[in-house]
Design a protein around this motif. Structure first.
Motif, PDB file in Angstrom:
ATOM      1  N   THR A   1      30.867 -35.015  47.899  1.00  0.00           N
ATOM      2  CA  THR A   1      30.290 -35.102  49.245  1.00  0.00           C
ATOM      3  C   THR A   1      31.079 -34.184  50.274  1.00  0.00           C
ATOM      4  OG1 THR A   1      30.064 -37.551  48.714  1.00  0.00           O
ATOM      5  CG2 THR A   1      29.627 -36.890  51.016  1.00  0.00           C
ATOM      6  N   LEU A   2      30.281 -33.411  51.023  1.00  0.00           N
ATOM      7  CA  LEU A   2      30.834 -32.599  51.891  1.00  0.00           C
ATOM      8  C   LEU A   2      30.041 -32.658  53.322  1.00  0.00           C
ATOM      9  CD1 LEU A   2      32.424 -30.184  52.895  1.00  0.00           C
ATOM     10  CD2 LEU A   2      30.819 -28.427  51.735  1.00  0.00           C
ATOM     11  N   LEU A   3      30.692 -32.954  54.306  1.00  0.00           N
ATOM     12  CA  LEU A   3      30.301 -33.308  55.619  1.00  0.00           C
ATOM     13  C   LEU A   3      29.066 -34.149  55.705  1.00  0.00           C
ATOM     14  CD1 LEU A   3      30.628 -29.685  56.448  1.00  0.00           C
ATOM     15  CD2 LEU A   3      31.945 -31.364  57.769  1.00  0.00           C
ATOM     16  N   GLY A   4      29.280 -35.183  54.847  1.00  0.00           N
ATOM     17  CA  GLY A   4      28.238 -36.320  54.811  1.00  0.00           C
ATOM     18  C   GLY A   4      26.971 -35.901  53.849  1.00  0.00           C
ATOM     19  N   THR A   5      26.906 -34.933  53.427  1.00  0.00           N
ATOM     20  CA  THR A   5      25.892 -34.346  52.433  1.00  0.00           C
ATOM     21  C   THR A   5      26.377 -34.687  50.841  1.00  0.00           C
ATOM     22  OG1 THR A   5      24.927 -32.891  54.031  1.00  0.00           O
ATOM     23  CG2 THR A   5      24.637 -32.411  51.731  1.00  0.00           C
ATOM     24  N   ILE A   6      25.644 -35.624  50.225  1.00  0.00           N
ATOM     25  CA  ILE A   6      25.966 -35.804  48.885  1.00  0.00           C
ATOM     26  C   ILE A   6      25.156 -34.938  47.945  1.00  0.00           C
ATOM     27  CG2 ILE A   6      25.735 -37.515  46.763  1.00  0.00           C
ATOM     28  CD1 ILE A   6      25.663 -39.456  49.455  1.00  0.00           C
ATOM     29  N   ALA A   7      26.052 -34.132  47.258  1.00  0.00           N
ATOM     30  CA  ALA A   7      25.768 -33.087  46.051  1.00  0.00           C
ATOM     31  C   ALA A   7      26.087 -33.475  44.551  1.00  0.00           C
ATOM     32  CB  ALA A   7      26.442 -31.793  46.541  1.00  0.00           C
ATOM     33  N   VAL A   8      25.350 -32.641  43.853  1.00  0.00           N
ATOM     34  CA  VAL A   8      25.569 -32.948  42.655  1.00  0.00           C
ATOM     35  C   VAL A   8      25.924 -31.536  42.001  1.00  0.00           C
ATOM     36  CG1 VAL A   8      23.199 -32.438  41.741  1.00  0.00           C
ATOM     37  CG2 VAL A   8      24.828 -33.569  40.096  1.00  0.00           C
ATOM     38  N   LEU A   9      26.901 -31.166  41.315  1.00  0.00           N
ATOM     39  CA  LEU A   9      27.384 -29.972  40.704  1.00  0.00           C
ATOM     40  C   LEU A   9      27.396 -30.169  39.265  1.00  0.00           C
ATOM     41  CD1 LEU A   9      30.795 -29.630  42.280  1.00  0.00           C
ATOM     42  CD2 LEU A   9      28.812 -28.680  42.995  1.00  0.00           C
ATOM     43  N   TYR A  10      27.065 -29.047  38.405  1.00  0.00           N
ATOM     44  CA  TYR A  10      26.791 -28.985  37.036  1.00  0.00           C
ATOM     45  C   TYR A  10      26.924 -27.594  36.590  1.00  0.00           C
ATOM     46  CZ  TYR A  10      21.602 -27.748  37.240  1.00  0.00           C
ATOM     47  OH  TYR A  10      20.575 -27.373  37.386  1.00  0.00           O
ATOM     48  N   ARG A  11      27.303 -27.491  35.443  1.00  0.00           N
ATOM     49  CA  ARG A  11      27.289 -25.889  34.906  1.00  0.00           C
ATOM     50  C   ARG A  11      26.412 -25.826  33.936  1.00  0.00           C
ATOM     51  NH1 ARG A  11      31.737 -22.582  35.116  1.00  0.00           N
ATOM     52  NH2 ARG A  11      33.088 -24.467  35.934  1.00  0.00           N
ATOM     53  N   SER A  12      25.552 -24.854  34.503  1.00  0.00           N
ATOM     54  CA  SER A  12      24.227 -24.664  33.793  1.00  0.00           C
ATOM     55  C   SER A  12      24.237 -23.704  32.464  1.00  0.00           C
ATOM     56  CB  SER A  12      23.230 -23.938  34.889  1.00  0.00           C
ATOM     57  OG  SER A  12      23.733 -22.388  35.150  1.00  0.00           O
ATOM     58  N   PRO A  13      23.404 -23.445  31.740  1.00  0.00           N
ATOM     59  CA  PRO A  13      23.540 -22.538  30.531  1.00  0.00           C
ATOM     60  C   PRO A  13      23.942 -21.336  30.471  1.00  0.00           C
ATOM     61  CG  PRO A  13      21.360 -23.672  30.552  1.00  0.00           C
ATOM     62  CD  PRO A  13      21.835 -24.076  31.914  1.00  0.00           C
ATOM     63  N   ASN A  14      24.050 -20.529  31.777  1.00  0.00           N
ATOM     64  CA  ASN A  14      24.560 -19.380  31.869  1.00  0.00           C
ATOM     65  C   ASN A  14      26.082 -19.523  32.261  1.00  0.00           C
ATOM     66  OD1 ASN A  14      24.501 -19.862  34.529  1.00  0.00           O
ATOM     67  ND2 ASN A  14      23.005 -18.082  35.235  1.00  0.00           N
ATOM     68  N   GLY A  15      26.528 -20.498  32.406  1.00  0.00           N
ATOM     69  CA  GLY A  15      28.007 -20.732  32.894  1.00  0.00           C
ATOM     70  C   GLY A  15      28.154 -20.967  34.135  1.00  0.00           C
ATOM     71  N   GLU A  16      27.384 -20.563  34.910  1.00  0.00           N
ATOM     72  CA  GLU A  16      27.353 -20.743  36.375  1.00  0.00           C
ATOM     73  C   GLU A  16      27.351 -22.043  36.914  1.00  0.00           C
ATOM     74  OE1 GLU A  16      25.288 -17.774  38.293  1.00  0.00           O
ATOM     75  OE2 GLU A  16      26.448 -16.065  37.332  1.00  0.00           O
ATOM     76  N   ILE A  17      27.971 -22.619  38.007  1.00  0.00           N
ATOM     77  CA  ILE A  17      27.949 -23.821  38.347  1.00  0.00           C
ATOM     78  C   ILE A  17      26.844 -23.956  39.287  1.00  0.00           C
ATOM     79  CG2 ILE A  17      28.938 -25.509  39.956  1.00  0.00           C
ATOM     80  CD1 ILE A  17      31.649 -24.920  38.975  1.00  0.00           C
ATOM     81  N   VAL A  18      26.026 -24.750  39.410  1.00  0.00           N
ATOM     82  CA  VAL A  18      24.819 -25.035  40.436  1.00  0.00           C
ATOM     83  C   VAL A  18      25.055 -26.314  41.248  1.00  0.00           C
ATOM     84  CG1 VAL A  18      22.411 -25.756  40.476  1.00  0.00           C
ATOM     85  CG2 VAL A  18      23.080 -24.258  38.456  1.00  0.00           C
ATOM     86  N   ALA A  19      24.983 -26.318  42.462  1.00  0.00           N
ATOM     87  CA  ALA A  19      25.069 -27.258  43.422  1.00  0.00           C
ATOM     88  C   ALA A  19      23.907 -27.568  44.133  1.00  0.00           C
ATOM     89  CB  ALA A  19      26.328 -26.930  44.429  1.00  0.00           C
ATOM     90  N   ALA A  20      23.323 -28.752  44.262  1.00  0.00           N
ATOM     91  CA  ALA A  20      22.394 -29.356  44.637  1.00  0.00           C
ATOM     92  C   ALA A  20      22.319 -30.433  45.485  1.00  0.00           C
ATOM     93  CB  ALA A  20      21.161 -29.103  43.516  1.00  0.00           C
ATOM     94  N   PRO A  21      21.395 -30.904  46.519  1.00  0.00           N
ATOM     95  CA  PRO A  21      21.283 -32.208  46.718  1.00  0.00           C
ATOM     96  C   PRO A  21      21.403 -33.231  45.645  1.00  0.00           C
ATOM     97  CG  PRO A  21      19.815 -30.964  47.983  1.00  0.00           C
ATOM     98  CD  PRO A  21      20.266 -30.056  46.863  1.00  0.00           C
ATOM     99  N   ASP A  22      22.030 -34.407  45.669  1.00  0.00           N
ATOM    100  CA  ASP A  22      22.083 -35.133  44.633  1.00  0.00           C
ATOM    101  C   ASP A  22      20.861 -36.265  44.674  1.00  0.00           C
ATOM    102  OD1 ASP A  22      22.886 -36.668  42.192  1.00  0.00           O
ATOM    103  OD2 ASP A  22      24.638 -37.647  42.872  1.00  0.00           O
TER     104      ASP A  22
END
Ligand code: FES
Ligand code: CO
Length: 339
Positions: A41-62
């Motif tokens: 959670t950052l500044l009240g915004t809840i996010a999900v982080l995952y490492r995608s097939p290309n190895g990069e992290i994706v961050a999106a609203p959870d």
């Protein structure tokens, strides 16, 4: 901006601020985002982080675009996509929806099924997130690329403290003889030299000073010395909005650089992590060195968790003295930054 807003509203001062939402904050360690999604959670915004097939992290609203299930209780598919736990929609590189299990063969996911992603980056062993549009850089620590230095990371802890109070504390040296008596503080050494502010290197702004530190046995690993007292040449500085860098140089030439990171989860709850760079010979294990800094951090946490609310950000509520000059200047610039 009114720091004295409703004390029970923990989202009104920092969380609502556009400049902070357009800033980068450390929210996790890189090695915590591997084979499972992670909620932050950052500044009240809840996010999900995952490492995608290309190895990069994706961050999106959870929140899944389909029926708004949180995605963080999901799992990673065999081909590295994030699977929503509700109806199994899958998300891959860049948050693209790659599979809708209920759809007939050959029917592509609807265009709005793709995740609206946040800006995310990895640096210094940490995941940095921005929930707005990035308008500032990630703090610069060139020791990262200097082969004479090694980097040591620490866990990301949660403090029941406003991030503004944490930054204020990390710039302040007058609490050493009171708060840090269990580690390096010397209770008699309460006077500090006249604070002169100056631009430090690499975009940091702050002050330099010399301090005597207690060096009892469990401090020896960090200081590389065994005398009861060690002399430290130090600097403390900030880059806006909330990052602090503290540098320590011992008489032996050993340097210990600390990046102290306060991340607002909401106005009054924060992540804390710190990163250390040292030009040592790697002979002492990282855990032994970090044990001392972690004990210092625990002393700050214990003190700060007693202090409620956001640090008053106007220039008149708090009383300051010469030794607080850096804190006053940081707060003045932060007000401008947030305005
Ligand atoms: Fe995510 Fe339905 S809510 S797949
Ligand atoms: Co402290």
């Amino acid at each position: 901006m009114n720091a004295l807003a409703d004390p029970f509203d923990h989202t009104s001062v920092l969380c609502a601020n556009a400049a902070l939402r357009n800033s980068w904050f450390a929210v996790a360690r890189s090695d915590e985002v591997t084979d499972a999604p992670r909620q932050v959670t950052l500044l009240g915004t809840i996010a999900v982080l995952y490492r995608s097939p290309n190895g990069e992290i994706v961050a999106a609203p959870d929140r899944c675009p389909h029926r708004e299930s949180p995605l963080s209780p999901g799992w990673m598919s065999a081909d590295g996509c994030l699977v929503c736990p509700y109806h199994g929609w899958e998300f891959g590189d860049g948050g693209r929806c790659t599979r809708v299990p209920s759809a007939s063969e050959g029917v592509p996911p609807p265009p709005r099924a793709h995740l609206a992603t946040f800006a995310v980056a990895e640096r210094y062993g940490l995941v940095w997130l921005c929930v707005g549009r990035p308008s500032t850089g990630i703090p610069v620590v060139p020791h990262e690329d200097d082969p004479a230095f090694r980097r040591l990371n620490t866990p990301v802890d949660t403090w029941q403290v406003s991030a503004t109070r944490m930054t204020d504390n990390f710039l302040d040296i007058t609490h050493f003889p009171f708060v840090h008596t269990g580690t390096f503080g010397i209770s008699q050494d309460t006077r500090v030299p006249h604070v002169e502010l100056e631009p430090l290197d690499d975009g940091w702004f702050g002050y330099r000073y010399e301090v005597r530190a207690r060096n009892e046995s469990f401090a020896n690993a960090a200081s590389g010395q065994t005398t009861d007292i060690v002399e430290r040449k130090m600097s403390s500085g900030f880059t806006l909005p909330l990052a602090v860098r503290s540098t320590i140089e011992y008489q032996t030439g050993l340097q210990h650089i600390l990046l102290l990171l306060s991340t607002p989860i909401d106005d009054v709850t924060s992540y804390f992590t710190f990163v250390v760079w040292r030009n040592d010979d790697h002979s002492v294990p990282a855990e032994e060195i970090l044990a001392f800094d972690l004990a210092i951090g625990a002393e700050d946490k214990r003190m700060l968790q007693r202090v409620p609310g956001v640090l008053p950000l106007d220039q008149t509520t708090l009383v300051s003295v010469q030794a607080d000059k850096c804190n006053v200047e940081w707060r003045r610039r932060l007000i401008e930054f947030m305005a």
